[in-house]
Design a protein around this motif. Structure first.
Motif, short mmCIF file in Angstrom:
data_model
loop_
_atom_site.label_atom_id
_atom_site.label_comp_id
_atom_site.label_asym_id
_atom_site.label_seq_id
_atom_site.Cartn_x
_atom_site.Cartn_y
_atom_site.Cartn_z
N ALA A 1 0.85 -1.19 0.00
CA ALA A 1 0.00 0.00 0.00
C ALA A 1 0.89 1.24 0.00
N ILE A 2 0.50 2.24 -0.76
CA ILE A 2 1.21 3.52 -0.76
C ILE A 2 0.30 4.57 -0.13
N TRP A 3 0.67 5.02 1.06
CA TRP A 3 -0.07 6.10 1.70
C TRP A 3 0.53 7.42 1.21
N ALA A 4 -0.33 8.29 0.66
CA ALA A 4 0.16 9.56 0.11
C ALA A 4 -0.94 10.60 0.23
N THR A 5 -0.59 11.84 -0.05
CA THR A 5 -1.58 12.91 -0.04
C THR A 5 -2.59 12.67 -1.17
N PRO A 6 -3.79 13.22 -1.06
CA PRO A 6 -4.77 13.06 -2.15
C PRO A 6 -4.26 13.56 -3.49
N ALA A 7 -3.46 14.64 -3.49
CA ALA A 7 -2.95 15.17 -4.75
C ALA A 7 -1.97 14.22 -5.42
N THR A 8 -1.22 13.49 -4.61
CA THR A 8 -0.23 12.56 -5.16
C THR A 8 -0.86 11.22 -5.55
N THR A 9 -1.84 10.79 -4.76
CA THR A 9 -2.49 9.51 -5.03
C THR A 9 -3.14 9.51 -6.42
N GLY A 10 -2.79 8.55 -7.22
CA GLY A 10 -3.36 8.46 -8.56
C GLY A 10 -2.73 9.40 -9.57
N SER A 11 -1.73 10.17 -9.17
CA SER A 11 -1.11 11.14 -10.08
C SER A 11 -0.23 10.42 -11.10
N PRO A 12 0.01 11.04 -12.23
CA PRO A 12 0.95 10.44 -13.20
C PRO A 12 2.31 10.15 -12.60
N TYR A 13 2.76 11.03 -11.71
CA TYR A 13 4.06 10.83 -11.07
C TYR A 13 4.08 9.52 -10.29
N GLN A 14 3.10 9.33 -9.41
CA GLN A 14 3.09 8.12 -8.59
C GLN A 14 2.83 6.88 -9.44
N ARG A 15 1.93 6.98 -10.42
CA ARG A 15 1.67 5.84 -11.29
C ARG A 15 2.93 5.44 -12.06
N GLY A 16 3.75 6.45 -12.42
CA GLY A 16 5.00 6.15 -13.11
C GLY A 16 5.97 5.40 -12.21
N LEU A 17 6.04 5.79 -10.94
CA LEU A 17 6.91 5.09 -10.00
C LEU A 17 6.45 3.65 -9.81
N ILE A 18 5.14 3.46 -9.72
CA ILE A 18 4.61 2.10 -9.57
C ILE A 18 4.96 1.26 -10.80
N ARG A 19 4.78 1.84 -11.95
CA ARG A 19 5.09 1.12 -13.19
C ARG A 19 6.56 0.74 -13.25
#
Length: 278
Positions: free
Chosen positions: A129-147
Protein backbone atom coordinates in the motif's frame (compact mmCIF):
# COMPACT_ATOMS: atom_id res chain seq x y z
CA UNK A 1 39.88 17.70 3.98
CA UNK A 2 36.57 18.30 2.20
CA UNK A 3 36.01 21.10 -0.29
CA UNK A 4 33.01 22.16 -2.27
CA UNK A 5 32.96 23.71 -5.68
CA UNK A 6 32.32 27.48 -5.64
CA UNK A 7 28.80 28.42 -4.57
CA UNK A 8 27.16 30.25 -7.43
CA UNK A 9 25.59 32.76 -5.07
CA UNK A 10 28.75 33.50 -3.14
CA UNK A 11 32.50 33.74 -3.47
CA UNK A 12 34.28 32.27 -6.47
CA UNK A 13 36.72 30.58 -4.08
CA UNK A 14 36.02 27.02 -2.92
CA UNK A 15 34.61 26.65 0.58
CA UNK A 16 37.05 24.80 2.86
CA UNK A 17 35.07 22.64 5.29
CA UNK A 18 38.08 20.98 6.90
CA UNK A 19 36.81 17.83 8.59
CA UNK A 20 33.34 19.26 9.18
CA UNK A 21 30.13 17.87 7.73
CA UNK A 22 27.36 20.40 7.06
CA UNK A 23 24.07 19.43 5.44
CA UNK A 24 20.96 21.53 4.83
CA UNK A 25 17.43 20.18 4.62
CA UNK A 26 14.36 21.93 3.25
CA UNK A 27 10.63 21.28 3.34
CA UNK A 28 7.41 23.23 3.45
CA UNK A 29 7.10 22.39 7.14
CA UNK A 30 8.30 19.87 9.68
CA UNK A 31 8.47 16.85 7.37
CA UNK A 32 12.22 17.47 7.19
CA UNK A 33 12.59 16.27 10.79
CA UNK A 34 12.70 12.60 9.83
CA UNK A 35 15.58 13.00 7.37
CA UNK A 36 17.39 15.44 9.67
CA UNK A 37 17.23 12.94 12.52
CA UNK A 38 18.47 10.23 10.15
CA UNK A 39 21.49 12.36 9.21
CA UNK A 40 22.20 12.99 12.89
CA UNK A 41 21.98 9.26 13.69
CA UNK A 42 24.36 8.38 10.85
CA UNK A 43 26.73 11.28 11.53
CA UNK A 44 26.31 12.71 15.05
CA UNK A 45 28.91 15.35 14.20
CA UNK A 46 26.97 16.69 11.21
CA UNK A 47 26.03 20.36 11.40
CA UNK A 48 22.48 20.82 10.14
CA UNK A 49 20.54 23.67 8.59
CA UNK A 50 16.74 23.30 8.65
CA UNK A 51 14.98 25.59 6.18
CA UNK A 52 11.17 25.50 6.00
CA UNK A 53 8.34 27.74 4.87
CA UNK A 54 5.76 28.16 7.65
CA UNK A 55 4.39 31.24 5.88
CA UNK A 56 3.45 29.12 2.87
CA UNK A 57 2.65 25.70 4.33
CA UNK A 58 1.09 23.50 3.00
CA UNK A 59 2.58 23.34 -0.47
CA UNK A 60 0.42 20.44 -1.64
CA UNK A 61 -2.64 22.48 -2.73
CA UNK A 62 -0.51 25.09 -4.53
CA UNK A 63 0.09 25.16 -8.27
CA UNK A 64 3.31 23.52 -9.50
CA UNK A 65 4.64 26.97 -10.42
CA UNK A 66 3.97 28.31 -6.94
CA UNK A 67 5.53 25.24 -5.32
CA UNK A 68 8.65 25.71 -7.45
CA UNK A 69 8.87 29.40 -6.55
CA UNK A 70 8.53 28.82 -2.82
CA UNK A 71 10.83 25.80 -2.87
CA UNK A 72 13.55 27.76 -4.63
CA UNK A 73 13.27 30.53 -2.04
CA UNK A 74 13.52 27.97 0.76
CA UNK A 75 16.55 26.36 -0.88
CA UNK A 76 18.28 29.73 -1.30
CA UNK A 77 17.70 30.52 2.37
CA UNK A 78 19.43 27.26 3.27
CA UNK A 79 22.28 27.85 0.83
CA UNK A 80 23.10 31.13 2.53
CA UNK A 81 24.46 29.07 5.45
CA UNK A 82 27.07 27.31 3.33
CA UNK A 83 26.05 23.64 3.40
CA UNK A 84 27.93 20.96 1.51
CA UNK A 85 24.69 19.36 0.30
CA UNK A 86 20.96 20.06 0.28
CA UNK A 87 18.27 17.46 0.98
CA UNK A 88 14.87 18.29 -0.48
CA UNK A 89 12.99 16.48 2.28
CA UNK A 90 9.59 16.96 0.68
CA UNK A 91 7.79 14.78 -1.83
CA UNK A 92 5.80 17.67 -3.29
CA UNK A 93 8.90 19.82 -3.82
CA UNK A 94 10.78 16.85 -5.28
CA UNK A 95 8.03 16.39 -7.86
CA UNK A 96 7.58 20.03 -8.86
CA UNK A 97 10.80 21.85 -8.04
CA UNK A 98 13.75 19.45 -8.01
CA UNK A 99 14.92 20.24 -11.59
CA UNK A 100 14.84 23.98 -10.90
CA UNK A 101 16.70 23.63 -7.60
CA UNK A 102 19.35 21.41 -9.17
CA UNK A 103 19.76 23.78 -12.11
CA UNK A 104 20.55 26.61 -9.71
CA UNK A 105 22.65 24.85 -7.05
CA UNK A 106 24.50 22.03 -8.78
CA UNK A 107 27.28 21.16 -9.28
CA UNK A 108 28.45 23.44 -6.46
CA UNK A 109 26.04 21.90 -3.95
CA UNK A 110 24.66 18.39 -4.51
CA UNK A 111 20.86 18.26 -4.25
CA UNK A 112 19.20 15.05 -3.04
CA UNK A 113 15.49 14.65 -3.68
CA UNK A 114 12.94 12.44 -1.93
CA UNK A 115 11.23 9.57 -3.76
CA UNK A 116 8.70 7.19 -2.16
CA UNK A 117 10.38 3.90 -1.26
CA UNK A 118 8.29 1.79 -3.64
CA UNK A 119 11.16 -0.36 -4.93
CA UNK A 120 12.29 -1.77 -1.55
CA UNK A 121 8.69 -2.19 -0.40
CA UNK A 122 7.87 -4.22 -3.49
CA UNK A 123 11.05 -6.29 -3.49
CA UNK A 124 9.30 -9.28 -1.94
CA UNK A 125 6.58 -9.27 -4.58
CA UNK A 126 3.79 -9.19 -2.02
CA UNK A 127 0.95 -6.77 -1.39
CA UNK A 128 1.95 -3.12 -0.98
CA UNK A 129 0.00 0.00 0.00
CA UNK A 130 1.21 3.52 -0.76
CA UNK A 131 -0.07 6.10 1.70
CA UNK A 132 0.16 9.56 0.11
CA UNK A 133 -1.58 12.91 -0.04
CA UNK A 134 -4.77 13.06 -2.15
CA UNK A 135 -2.95 15.17 -4.75
CA UNK A 136 -0.23 12.56 -5.16
CA UNK A 137 -2.49 9.51 -5.03
CA UNK A 138 -3.36 8.46 -8.56
CA UNK A 139 -1.11 11.14 -10.08
CA UNK A 140 0.95 10.44 -13.20
CA UNK A 141 4.06 10.83 -11.07
CA UNK A 142 3.09 8.12 -8.59
CA UNK A 143 1.67 5.84 -11.29
CA UNK A 144 5.00 6.15 -13.11
CA UNK A 145 6.91 5.09 -10.00
CA UNK A 146 4.61 2.10 -9.57
CA UNK A 147 5.09 1.12 -13.19
CA UNK A 148 8.86 1.44 -12.99
CA UNK A 149 9.58 0.00 -9.55
CA UNK A 150 6.70 -2.14 -8.22
CA UNK A 151 7.52 -5.19 -10.30
CA UNK A 152 5.06 -8.01 -9.65
CA UNK A 153 3.81 -6.62 -6.33
CA UNK A 154 0.11 -5.85 -5.97
CA UNK A 155 -0.12 -2.13 -5.18
CA UNK A 156 -2.98 -0.22 -3.56
CA UNK A 157 -2.87 3.57 -3.54
CA UNK A 158 -4.31 4.95 -0.29
CA UNK A 159 -5.16 8.68 -0.09
CA UNK A 160 -4.63 10.25 3.33
CA UNK A 161 -6.62 13.50 3.39
CA UNK A 162 -5.68 15.77 6.26
CA UNK A 163 -2.86 13.61 7.63
CA UNK A 164 0.05 15.83 6.60
CA UNK A 165 -1.68 18.93 7.96
CA UNK A 166 -2.52 17.17 11.22
CA UNK A 167 1.10 16.10 11.65
CA UNK A 168 2.32 19.59 10.79
CA UNK A 169 0.29 21.11 13.61
CA UNK A 170 0.78 18.17 16.02
CA UNK A 171 -3.01 17.80 16.25
CA UNK A 172 -3.29 14.45 18.00
CA UNK A 173 -7.04 13.84 17.51
CA UNK A 174 -6.85 14.83 13.83
CA UNK A 175 -3.84 12.55 13.34
CA UNK A 176 -5.82 9.70 14.88
CA UNK A 177 -8.80 10.25 12.60
CA UNK A 178 -6.71 10.54 9.44
CA UNK A 179 -4.62 7.47 10.25
CA UNK A 180 -7.72 5.43 11.09
CA UNK A 181 -9.37 6.41 7.81
CA UNK A 182 -6.29 5.41 5.81
CA UNK A 183 -5.96 2.14 7.73
CA UNK A 184 -9.56 1.31 6.85
CA UNK A 185 -8.71 1.69 3.15
CA UNK A 186 -5.64 -0.54 3.43
CA UNK A 187 -6.30 -4.15 2.33
CA UNK A 188 -5.92 -6.77 4.99
CA UNK A 189 -3.27 -8.71 3.08
CA UNK A 190 -0.88 -5.77 2.79
CA UNK A 191 2.53 -6.59 4.23
CA UNK A 192 4.37 -3.37 3.33
CA UNK A 193 3.29 0.28 3.47
CA UNK A 194 5.14 3.02 1.64
CA UNK A 195 5.00 6.37 3.45
CA UNK A 196 4.67 8.71 0.47
CA UNK A 197 4.89 11.95 2.44
CA UNK A 198 7.79 12.87 4.71
CA UNK A 199 5.39 14.06 7.41
CA UNK A 200 4.00 10.54 7.80
CA UNK A 201 7.31 9.18 9.07
CA UNK A 202 6.87 11.28 12.23
CA UNK A 203 3.81 9.23 13.22
CA UNK A 204 5.01 5.78 12.16
CA UNK A 205 4.13 4.27 15.55
CA UNK A 206 0.54 5.50 15.28
CA UNK A 207 0.27 4.04 11.78
CA UNK A 208 1.49 0.65 12.99
CA UNK A 209 -0.97 0.74 15.86
CA UNK A 210 -3.86 1.60 13.54
CA UNK A 211 -3.04 -1.28 11.18
CA UNK A 212 -3.14 -3.59 14.17
CA UNK A 213 -0.92 -6.36 12.77
CA UNK A 214 2.71 -6.76 11.73
CA UNK A 215 3.50 -4.61 8.70
CA UNK A 216 6.70 -3.09 7.35
CA UNK A 217 6.73 0.68 6.93
CA UNK A 218 9.01 2.14 4.26
CA UNK A 219 10.03 5.77 4.62
CA UNK A 220 12.72 7.63 2.72
CA UNK A 221 14.62 9.36 5.53
CA UNK A 222 17.44 6.87 6.14
CA UNK A 223 18.17 6.33 2.44
CA UNK A 224 18.11 10.06 1.68
CA UNK A 225 20.45 10.79 4.58
CA UNK A 226 22.86 8.08 3.46
CA UNK A 227 22.83 9.39 -0.11
CA UNK A 228 23.61 12.93 1.04
CA UNK A 229 26.58 11.71 3.06
CA UNK A 230 27.83 9.65 0.13
CA UNK A 231 27.59 12.62 -2.21
CA UNK A 232 29.95 14.67 -0.03
CA UNK A 233 32.32 11.80 0.78
CA UNK A 234 31.36 11.69 4.47
CA UNK A 235 31.01 7.92 4.82
CA UNK A 236 34.59 7.12 5.77
CA UNK A 237 33.70 6.37 9.37
CA UNK A 238 35.68 9.29 10.83
CA UNK A 239 33.25 11.01 13.18
CA UNK A 240 34.01 14.07 15.24
CA UNK A 241 32.46 15.43 18.42
CA UNK A 242 28.65 15.62 18.46
CA UNK A 243 27.29 18.72 16.76
CA UNK A 244 25.11 21.28 18.45
CA UNK A 245 21.47 22.04 17.64
CA UNK A 246 20.61 22.79 14.01
CA UNK A 247 20.49 26.24 12.48
CA UNK A 248 16.82 27.07 11.85
CA UNK A 249 15.48 29.23 9.02
CA UNK A 250 11.72 29.91 8.82
CA UNK A 251 10.53 31.42 5.52
CA UNK A 252 13.94 33.01 5.12
CA UNK A 253 14.15 34.33 8.68
CA UNK A 254 16.68 33.11 11.24
CA UNK A 255 15.08 31.53 14.31
CA UNK A 256 16.34 30.16 17.62
CA UNK A 257 14.37 26.95 17.34
CA UNK A 258 11.54 25.23 15.50
CA UNK A 259 7.87 26.13 15.91
CA UNK A 260 6.33 24.67 19.10
CA UNK A 261 4.38 21.95 17.29
CA UNK A 262 7.57 20.52 15.80
CA UNK A 263 9.02 20.05 19.28
CA UNK A 264 6.25 17.53 20.05
CA UNK A 265 8.08 14.88 18.00
CA UNK A 266 10.91 12.59 19.12
CA UNK A 267 12.97 13.56 16.07
CA UNK A 268 13.07 17.18 17.24
CA UNK A 269 14.08 16.06 20.72
CA UNK A 270 17.01 14.16 19.20
CA UNK A 271 18.10 17.18 17.16
CA UNK A 272 17.80 19.78 19.89
CA UNK A 273 19.02 17.73 22.85
CA UNK A 274 21.76 19.35 24.87
CA UNK A 275 25.26 18.29 23.87
CA UNK A 276 28.57 18.78 25.65
CA UNK A 277 30.32 22.06 24.93
CA UNK A 278 33.17 21.58 22.45
Amino acid sequence: MRRSLPHRTGSARPVDYGDRVKIALMDSGIGLLAAAAAVRRQRPDAELVLSSDPDGVPWGPRTPEDVARRALATARAALAHGPQALIVACNTASVHALPAIRAELEPAVPVIGTVPAIKPAAAGGGSVAIWATPATTGSPYQRGLIRDFAGTAAVTEVPCPGLADAVQWADGPAIGRAVAAAAALTPGDVTDIVLGCTHYELVADRIRAAIGRPVALHGSAEAVAAQALRRIGATDGTVGAPAGPPTVVLSGRAADTLPPEALEYAEATLLFAAVPTR
